[in-house]
Design a protein around this motif. Structure first.
Motif, short mmCIF file in Angstrom:
data_model
loop_
_atom_site.label_atom_id
_atom_site.label_comp_id
_atom_site.label_asym_id
_atom_site.label_seq_id
_atom_site.Cartn_x
_atom_site.Cartn_y
_atom_site.Cartn_z
N SER B 263 0.85 -1.19 0.00
CA SER B 263 0.00 0.00 0.00
C SER B 263 0.89 1.25 0.00
CB SER B 263 -0.90 0.00 1.24
OG SER B 263 -1.60 1.21 1.30
N VAL B 264 0.59 2.20 -0.88
CA VAL B 264 1.40 3.42 -0.91
C VAL B 264 1.11 4.32 0.29
CG1 VAL B 264 1.74 3.48 -3.41
CG2 VAL B 264 -0.27 4.59 -2.40
N ILE B 265 0.00 4.02 0.96
CA ILE B 265 -0.39 4.84 2.10
C ILE B 265 0.22 4.25 3.37
CG2 ILE B 265 -2.34 5.70 3.46
CD1 ILE B 265 -2.17 6.79 0.60
N GLU B 266 0.92 5.10 4.13
CA GLU B 266 1.44 4.63 5.41
C GLU B 266 0.89 5.53 6.49
OE1 GLU B 266 5.63 4.39 5.20
OE2 GLU B 266 5.58 2.61 3.92
N SER B 267 -0.19 5.11 7.06
CA SER B 267 -0.84 5.94 8.07
C SER B 267 -1.03 5.15 9.35
CB SER B 267 -2.20 6.41 7.53
OG SER B 267 -2.96 6.94 8.59
N PRO B 268 -0.84 5.81 10.49
CA PRO B 268 -1.10 5.11 11.75
C PRO B 268 -2.59 4.90 11.98
CG PRO B 268 -0.52 7.39 12.17
CD PRO B 268 -0.36 7.18 10.70
N GLN B 269 -3.43 5.68 11.28
CA GLN B 269 -4.87 5.50 11.42
C GLN B 269 -5.29 4.25 10.66
OE1 GLN B 269 -6.61 9.22 10.06
NE2 GLN B 269 -7.29 9.53 12.16
N ALA B 270 -6.32 3.60 11.16
CA ALA B 270 -6.75 2.36 10.51
C ALA B 270 -7.33 2.63 9.12
CB ALA B 270 -7.77 1.65 11.39
N TRP B 271 -8.22 3.60 9.04
CA TRP B 271 -8.88 3.88 7.76
C TRP B 271 -8.77 5.36 7.45
CZ3 TRP B 271 -9.28 -0.82 6.20
CH2 TRP B 271 -9.58 -1.82 7.12
N PRO B 272 -7.59 5.80 7.01
CA PRO B 272 -7.36 7.24 6.86
C PRO B 272 -8.06 7.82 5.63
CG PRO B 272 -5.47 6.02 6.08
CD PRO B 272 -6.42 5.01 6.65
N THR B 273 -8.50 9.06 5.76
CA THR B 273 -8.97 9.81 4.61
C THR B 273 -7.75 10.41 3.93
OG1 THR B 273 -10.92 10.37 5.86
CG2 THR B 273 -10.55 11.62 3.85
N ILE B 274 -7.64 10.22 2.62
CA ILE B 274 -6.42 10.56 1.92
C ILE B 274 -6.62 11.79 1.04
CG2 ILE B 274 -4.66 9.70 0.32
CD1 ILE B 274 -4.80 8.15 2.90
N ASP B 275 -5.63 12.66 1.09
CA ASP B 275 -5.61 13.82 0.21
C ASP B 275 -5.20 13.37 -1.18
OD1 ASP B 275 -5.63 16.31 -0.76
OD2 ASP B 275 -4.01 17.09 0.49
N LEU B 276 -5.96 13.79 -2.17
CA LEU B 276 -5.70 13.34 -3.53
C LEU B 276 -4.32 13.75 -4.01
CD1 LEU B 276 -7.13 11.72 -5.59
CD2 LEU B 276 -8.16 13.78 -6.50
N GLU B 277 -3.90 14.94 -3.56
CA GLU B 277 -2.57 15.45 -3.91
C GLU B 277 -1.48 14.44 -3.58
OE1 GLU B 277 -0.94 19.14 -2.01
OE2 GLU B 277 -2.75 19.91 -2.94
N GLN B 278 -1.67 13.83 -2.41
CA GLN B 278 -0.69 12.87 -1.93
C GLN B 278 -0.65 11.64 -2.84
OE1 GLN B 278 -1.56 11.79 2.07
NE2 GLN B 278 0.39 10.75 2.35
N VAL B 279 -1.84 11.24 -3.31
CA VAL B 279 -1.90 10.08 -4.19
C VAL B 279 -1.20 10.37 -5.51
CG1 VAL B 279 -3.43 8.44 -5.34
CG2 VAL B 279 -4.07 9.41 -3.14
N VAL B 280 -1.42 11.58 -6.02
CA VAL B 280 -0.77 11.95 -7.27
C VAL B 280 0.75 11.91 -7.10
CG1 VAL B 280 -0.43 13.83 -8.92
CG2 VAL B 280 -2.71 13.35 -8.03
N ARG B 281 1.22 12.35 -5.94
CA ARG B 281 2.64 12.33 -5.67
C ARG B 281 3.18 10.90 -5.59
NH1 ARG B 281 5.81 12.17 -1.23
NH2 ARG B 281 4.03 12.04 0.17
N LEU B 282 2.37 10.01 -4.96
CA LEU B 282 2.84 8.64 -4.75
C LEU B 282 2.70 7.77 -6.00
CD1 LEU B 282 1.31 8.18 -1.21
CD2 LEU B 282 3.74 8.30 -1.73
#
Lengths: 339, 386
Positions: B263-282
């Motif tokens: 998963s490109v998302i590394e969040s300590p929260q179980a089900w984090p809401t993701i900023d789209l900007e971050q996805v574009v970067r990843l």
């Protein structure tokens, strides 16, 4: 205005109490698990005459252990919210005043969330902390709402609204930043929910708190009647305005804190029931307070019964029901006032 | 992290982050998220409550069922087993357990997989797998189960999932003297060990051991097959609007790992809401969606391709979407099916026809459970679809 006699107070209350009894019987009868009125009467008779061994286990489990405590909780919550609403409306001489406008429910919610974060395993912790949160909010709003040492209705209302939105923002912040798994239930609770059963002891604390606070408001009822004419006028007529306002403010807030801590934010009841009672029985506070208590109980028990049975076994939050029924009535009242 | 596209929804969005996200995994997604958004908005501007209700009512009506007639009385319990459940609560489980109520779809699936389907006397409106689960008495939704209906079913044991049930429901049942066992698996291994433990407690230890041994073997084979391959970067789309993905320390994150994805998302929260900007970067290689509602997924994906920012994602531009069955989002034994499906979709060349047929024979030859052969057949269909 017709002169208020003790007889009239008693008759009005008896009428409402009879309606409440009918609604309670209906609420006991209706539910996800069906019982006939015959069964209900028979078993209640056994219960009342002290022959509990004849009662079937199913009846005991579902009627006595599940439905009855929930109905009692509904009665206390409804009565508390309505009396608090009536109190706030007199205090602020503002028909839109309501426990929720003053931010008390948000304070209670924040308290509950903090409790869930600090000690998620203790079931009694949540309502206790919600009550503390409510009380703290009351104090804050009270001091923010004073101007030059005087409680000013407009400032108080604004202080309440601002505090409410600040606390809501805090709740949002906590819920979105902390990864606690215990917060999930909160959104349901915020909607107003009577489904969680309370420990017996807590229910009695609630009942005692209700009688103490509602009684305190009732003692100021005749002063509140005078206060309706205006603070200056009341002061000239010998009413200790500051004391009356303080008593009503603290008692009404305590009632709200108690109600919110066990049932979440049930809207519209505190706003509407006193209005309806005014239309039915006049605006004398000595009559309005007891009738509001009974009317609020009727409203909540009815709403909760609908919430339980409308799409059983799925339950709706009772707050959704009160709002659905309450909003149109409120608009009707508003239009009528304007006409 | 809060989306600013429609400010009116900001409050609702934040609610989603911590409430519905956990809840919705095992639920009909559309129902819940929309409901909670609606109720959050409804709560915040109370005039909106009727709207919330209007949304709840028709949807919930679909799930409504007539209450089951009363069944036999509680059998006098001769003995009780005292255990700690996965929340650390002490639970007295009467022995033997004859009547079970499930409060979550994943629990229902686990019980059926353990061969305990006939002892299940009630489940939620959302339990739809296996199909027999739909025929059971329904006790309402996982968030607001009807305590009365549960009590009337006289369960020896209620099994809840910490992932989607509320603590209040557990305490309410406990106060009525009904034993509640809560599961809380946070990794694939914990899903298996939790299943095995449930088997032990419910008198199906052999079935539990055989089931989990088979699942472990399948996971081992998969690990072996994928060994040495670099993991694929993926974005698990748990919910699209707002974008919700999985964080660390969740069974789904672990499931992705088992399937050779990261998963490109590394969040300590179980089900984090993701900023789209971050996805574009990843720039994830693939978008993964776990949903059985094909039509809804197609509509969502078509819409996605027309959105300005999403279009910039390579995965969207080259249509690298992987749609997996809901098995991947339920912490039940079926999770392994989902993992296998995902691995096949990510590494098709590693699962060529020869290897595939060999697998099929191995699985069909295993006589332990008829169920064990199902997933592979399902995967065949998946493979054919793609």
């Amino acid at each position: 205005m017709k002169p208020l006699t003790l007889r009239r107070v008693l008759w009005s209350c008896a009428l409402l109490a009879a309606v409440l009894l009918g609604i309670v019987l209906l609420a006991l009868r209706l539910g996800a698990v069906p019982f006939s009125f015959g069964d209900l009467g028979q078993n209640l008779w056994w219960l009342a005459t002290g022959q509990p061994d004849k009662i079937s286990t199913d009846f005991r489990l579902i009627m006595v252990d599940i439905r009855l405590p929930r109905i009692l909780l509904g009665i206390v919550v409804g009565a508390a919210l309505s009396v608090a609403g009536a109190g706030f409306q007199a205090l602020l001489r503002n028909p839109l005043a309501d426990p929720y406008v003053l931010g008390v429910s948000s304070g209670a919610a924040l308290g509950a969330i903090l409790a869930l974060l600090a000690a998620p395993a203790l079931p009694l912790m949540t309502p206790a902390a919600a009550f503390v949160g409510a009380a703290a909010t009351i104090a804050a709003v009270y001091f923010l709402g004073r101007r030059q040492g005087q409680l000013d209705s407009g400032t108080l209302l604004l202080a309440g609204i601002v505090t409410a939105s600040f606390l809501s923002a805090m709740i949002m912040f906590l819920m979105s930043t902390l990864a606690s798994r215990e917060l999930r239930g909160i959104s349901f609770w915020l909607m107003g929910d009577l489904s969680a059963s309370l420990p017996r002891g807590l229910l009695w604390i609630l009942v005692a708190g209700f009688f103490a606070a509602a009684g305190a408001i009732l003692t100021t009822a005749s002063d509140l009647n005078v206060l309706l004419a205006g603070e200056r006028e009341a002061m000239h007529l010998g009413v200790d305005v500051t004391r009356v306002k303080l008593v009503v403010y603290i008692s009404a807030s305590l009632l709200t804190g108690l109600a919110v801590s066990v049932s979440g934010a049930i809207g519209y009841v505190g706003l509407l029931v006193p209005h309806v009672m005014r239309m039915l029985f006049g605006s004398d506070y000595r009559l309005l307070i007891p009738t509001s208590a009974l009317g609020g109980a009727i409203a909540i028990v009815l709403a909760d019964t609908l919430a339980r049975t409308l799409i059983a076994p799925t339950e709706l939050p009772v707050g959704a029901m009160t709002a659905m029924a309450g909003a149109p009535v409120f608009i009707y009242l508003l239009r009528r006032r304007l006409a | 992290m809060i989306r600013r596209r429609h400010s009116f929804l900001i409050d609702g969005t934040v609610f989603i982050q911590d409430t519905s996200t956990r809840i919705h995994l095992a639920l009909a997604r559309a129902f819940l998220v929309r409901w909670i958004v609606a109720s959050a908005i409804g709560h915040l501007c109370s005039a909106g409550l009727p709207i919330a209700f209007a949304i709840i009512a028709p949807l919930a009506l679909c799930g409504a069922a007539t209450p089951q007639a009363m069944r036999g009385q509680n059998t006098a319990t001769s003995s009780a087993l005292e255990v700690k459940d996965e929340m650390g609560r002490a639970v007295q489980i009467p022995q033997p357990v004859r009547r079970i109520v499930s409060l979550a779809p994943s629990v229902t699936e686990t019980l059926f997989a353990l061969g305990l389907g006939d002892r299940l006397v009630g489940d939620t409106d959302f339990c739809d797998y296996p199909p027999e689960a739909k025929a059971k008495a329904h006790i309402g939704g996982p968030i607001s189960p009807n305590i009365e209906t549960i009590a009337a079913l006289h369960p020896d044991l209620v099994v809840a999932s910490r992932e989607i049930n509320r603590a209040e429901s557990v305490y309410s049942l406990e106060r009525l003297g009904i034993a509640v066992y809560t599961t809380d698996p946070l990794s694939v291994e914990q899903v298996l060990s939790s299943t095995e433990r449930l088997g032990e407690l419910l008198g199906a230890s052999d079935a539990g051991r055989a089931l989990t041994a088979n699942l472990r073997r399948r996971l081992g084979e998969l690990d072996h097959r994928l060994a040495g391959l670099p993991p694929k970067n993926v974005l698990m789309v748990v919910w699209l609007d707002p974008l919700i993905s999985v964080g660390r320390n969740t069974f789904m994150d672990d499931a992705l790992r088992h399937a050779g994805a990261r998963s490109v998302i590394e969040s300590p929260q179980a089900w984090p809401t993701i900023d789209l900007e971050q996805v574009v970067r990843l720039q994830p290689d693939y978008l993964i969606i776990s949903n059985d509602n094909k039509r809804q997924v197609q509509r969502e994906l078509a819409e996605l391709q027309s959105r300005p920012v999403w279009r910039r994602l390579d995965a969207v531009r080259y249509r690298r979407f992987i749609v997996i069955s809901e098995a991947l989002s339920h912490p039940s034994p079926r999770l392994v099916d989902g993992i296998e499906q995902l691995a096949r979709a990510l590494f098709p060349s590693e699962f060529n026809a020869d290897a595939f047929l060999r697998d099929l024979q191995v699985n069909c030859a295993t006589p332990v459970f008829a169920r064990a052969s199902e997933p592979v057949l399902q995967s065949t269909q998946m493979g054919a679809c793609r």
